[in-house]
Scaffold this motif. Structure first.
Motif, PDB file in Angstrom:
ATOM      1  N   HIS A  24     -66.040 -37.161  44.401  1.00 37.75           N
ATOM      2  CA  HIS A  24     -66.099 -36.399  43.374  1.00 37.75           C
ATOM      3  C   HIS A  24     -65.487 -36.883  42.025  1.00 37.75           C
ATOM      4  O   HIS A  24     -64.579 -37.642  42.172  1.00 37.75           O
ATOM      5  N   LEU A  82     -63.114 -32.595  38.341  1.00 38.92           N
ATOM      6  CA  LEU A  82     -63.950 -31.571  39.120  1.00 38.92           C
ATOM      7  C   LEU A  82     -63.323 -31.444  40.429  1.00 38.92           C
ATOM      8  O   LEU A  82     -62.992 -30.297  40.687  1.00 38.92           O
ATOM      9  N   ILE A 119     -61.674 -27.481  41.488  1.00 39.04           N
ATOM     10  CA  ILE A 119     -62.037 -26.770  42.722  1.00 39.04           C
ATOM     11  C   ILE A 119     -60.946 -26.745  43.531  1.00 39.04           C
ATOM     12  O   ILE A 119     -60.682 -25.735  44.222  1.00 39.04           O
ATOM     13  N   ALA A 143     -58.681 -23.986  42.520  1.00 39.56           N
ATOM     14  CA  ALA A 143     -59.097 -22.779  42.678  1.00 39.56           C
ATOM     15  C   ALA A 143     -59.187 -22.506  44.044  1.00 39.56           C
ATOM     16  O   ALA A 143     -58.694 -21.215  44.407  1.00 39.56           O
ATOM     17  N   ASN A 144     -59.294 -23.415  45.215  1.00 35.22           N
ATOM     18  CA  ASN A 144     -59.131 -23.200  46.445  1.00 35.22           C
ATOM     19  C   ASN A 144     -57.750 -22.661  46.841  1.00 35.22           C
ATOM     20  O   ASN A 144     -57.578 -21.870  47.553  1.00 35.22           O
ATOM     21  N   ASN A 150     -65.028 -18.272  42.376  1.00 33.17           N
ATOM     22  CA  ASN A 150     -65.276 -19.643  42.395  1.00 33.17           C
ATOM     23  C   ASN A 150     -66.934 -19.967  42.480  1.00 33.17           C
ATOM     24  O   ASN A 150     -67.112 -20.200  43.429  1.00 33.17           O
ATOM     25  N   ALA A 189     -68.236 -22.500  41.239  1.00 26.65           N
ATOM     26  CA  ALA A 189     -68.469 -24.046  40.821  1.00 26.65           C
ATOM     27  C   ALA A 189     -68.369 -24.634  42.330  1.00 26.65           C
ATOM     28  O   ALA A 189     -68.571 -25.853  42.325  1.00 26.65           O
ATOM     29  N   GLY A 190     -67.652 -23.932  43.021  1.00 28.05           N
ATOM     30  CA  GLY A 190     -67.478 -24.678  44.328  1.00 28.05           C
ATOM     31  C   GLY A 190     -67.582 -23.746  45.657  1.00 28.05           C
ATOM     32  O   GLY A 190     -66.702 -23.369  46.371  1.00 28.05           O
ATOM     33  N   VAL A 212     -69.371 -27.434  48.218  1.00 26.40           N
ATOM     34  CA  VAL A 212     -70.108 -28.016  47.214  1.00 26.40           C
ATOM     35  C   VAL A 212     -69.520 -28.167  45.760  1.00 26.40           C
ATOM     36  O   VAL A 212     -68.954 -26.984  45.322  1.00 26.40           O
ATOM     37  N   ALA A 213     -69.524 -29.020  45.116  1.00 30.22           N
ATOM     38  CA  ALA A 213     -68.789 -29.260  44.004  1.00 30.22           C
ATOM     39  C   ALA A 213     -69.848 -29.106  42.668  1.00 30.22           C
ATOM     40  O   ALA A 213     -70.861 -30.067  42.949  1.00 30.22           O
ATOM     41  N   LEU A 214     -69.991 -27.980  42.051  1.00 34.39           N
ATOM     42  CA  LEU A 214     -71.024 -28.032  40.787  1.00 34.39           C
ATOM     43  C   LEU A 214     -70.360 -28.211  39.544  1.00 34.39           C
ATOM     44  O   LEU A 214     -69.152 -28.216  39.504  1.00 34.39           O
TER      45      LEU A 214
END
Lengths: 86, 259
Positions: free
Chosen positions: A43, A47, A51, A54-55, B225, B227-228, B242-244
């Motif tokens: 990744h 990004l 994420i 956010a997790n 979220n 985006a993920g 998945v990473a968007l």
């Protein structure tokens, strides 16, 4: 940090089975090609961090606030359908 | 804080209890989906009931003229539908009567017990589904949590529709998530060939897409979220995150629409 200089089309091999190739160098940046087995994820760092962050936020929930939030959601969800028998 | 209760009138009483026409409906906090319907004149008589919406099936109640006139329902939103619940010694065996729902007009606070075709609607519908412990495999872990490769998916009724993804190897780590389709019906994203192959996903119907949910102090500001997303193959029970592109998909989608 290991720093290695590569020219275009040269590569490095990580852990015996991950290859990172420099495919192009332009004024906008360096293009890298990555060849890795399916279980390995790649990744862009920013990004990944967005994420992962956010997790982490989603893992720190208090039970009580989850129930309040759930009640709020249920109030807005479609209800049981009532139809008329004509 | 005293439990909130509303006073309901059932002009025809309940089946077998035609003399009980006034009830208090209690909804103990944290007791979702159970409520208590207590007869105002005979407080020793109390019925356990539950919001039928908590039973995740497509339930439709058809009202005949008499019941419809009695209720005077102007809008679908004014209706609350409850099912009476029988609680045996082992509470896990709780069943709901879906053939005789209580339909209540929350505006007028009038209710009626509707009789549906018992051959089509179960009289004893098990409230707790089979104890199917769903364990999901995430061979790549989650982004930022590469070592968590196995999760239990919990859906406690009290939190419905929010689900919990608990790490099997580290039980203190649990992620709140929700079915992405439930919060944004038009949510679609391209799945890379490699990811689809990794999950052995042949068709979109084989996939369950979950979005991680963050609940701040004010639950109305909760976000998902997008985006993920977690993409899970419902047959193989394996998934990946998945990473968007966060410029196209929001990291913090506020899915509570006001109004």
């Amino acid at each position: 940090m290991l720093v290695i200089t590569r020219k275009v089309n040269q590569s490095v091999i990580i852990d015996g089975n991950i290859e990172v190739v420099v495919t192009e160098v332009t004024k906008d940046g360096v293009r890298l090609g990555i060849i890795a087995p399916r279980e390995v994820t790649v990744h862009r760092r920013e990004l990944f961090e967005a994420i992962a962050e956010a997790n982490r936020a989603a893992s720190g929930q208090q039970q009580a606030s989850v129930e309040d939030a759930a009640a709020l959601l249920r109030a807005r969800m479609p209800k049981v359908r009532i139809t008329r028998d004509r | 804080m005293a439990q909130d209760s509303i006073l309901l009138t059932f002009p025809q009483g309940l089946l077998g209890f035609s003399d009980l026409t006034t009830f208090h409906l209690f909804e103990p906090k944290g007791g979702y989906p159970l409520k208590f319907l207590q007869a105002a004149d005979k407080p020793e008589i109390s019925f356990v009931c539950m919001d039928v919406a908590a039973i995740k099936i497509d339930y439709e109640v058809t009202l005949g003229d008499a019941d419809a006139n009695l209720l005077g329902l102007e809008r679908q939103e004014d209706a609350m539908v409850l099912a009476l619940v029988v609680v045996p010694e082992n509470p896990r065996g709780m069943t709901a009567n879906l053939a005789g729902p209580l339909v209540i007009n929350v505006k007028t606070q009038v209710g009626v017990q509707v009789v549906l075709d018992a051959s089509k609607f179960p009289l004893q519908y098990p409230v707790f589904g089979p104890q199917d412990e769903v364990v999901l495999a995430f061979p790549r872990g989650l982004i930022g949590f590469p070592d968590l490769k196995s999760f239990r998916l919990f859906e406690p009724a009290g939190s419905y529709p929010i689900k919990f993804l608990q790490a099997v190897e580290q039980e203190e780590i649990s992620f709140t998530c929700i079915d992405a389709g439930a919060i944004k019906s038009d949510y679609t994203f391209p799945l890379e060939e490699e990811d689809a192959a990794f999950l052995a996903l042949e068709k979109p119907q084989d996939a369950l897409v979950l979005a991680m949910v963050v609940i701040p102090e004010d639950p109305r500001r909760m976000t998902a979220n997008l985006a993920g997303p977690l993409v899970i193959n419902v047959h193989t029970r394996s998934g990946c995150q998945v990473a968007l592109n966060p410029e196209e998909y929001p990291l913090k989608y506020p899915f509570i629409q006001e109004g």
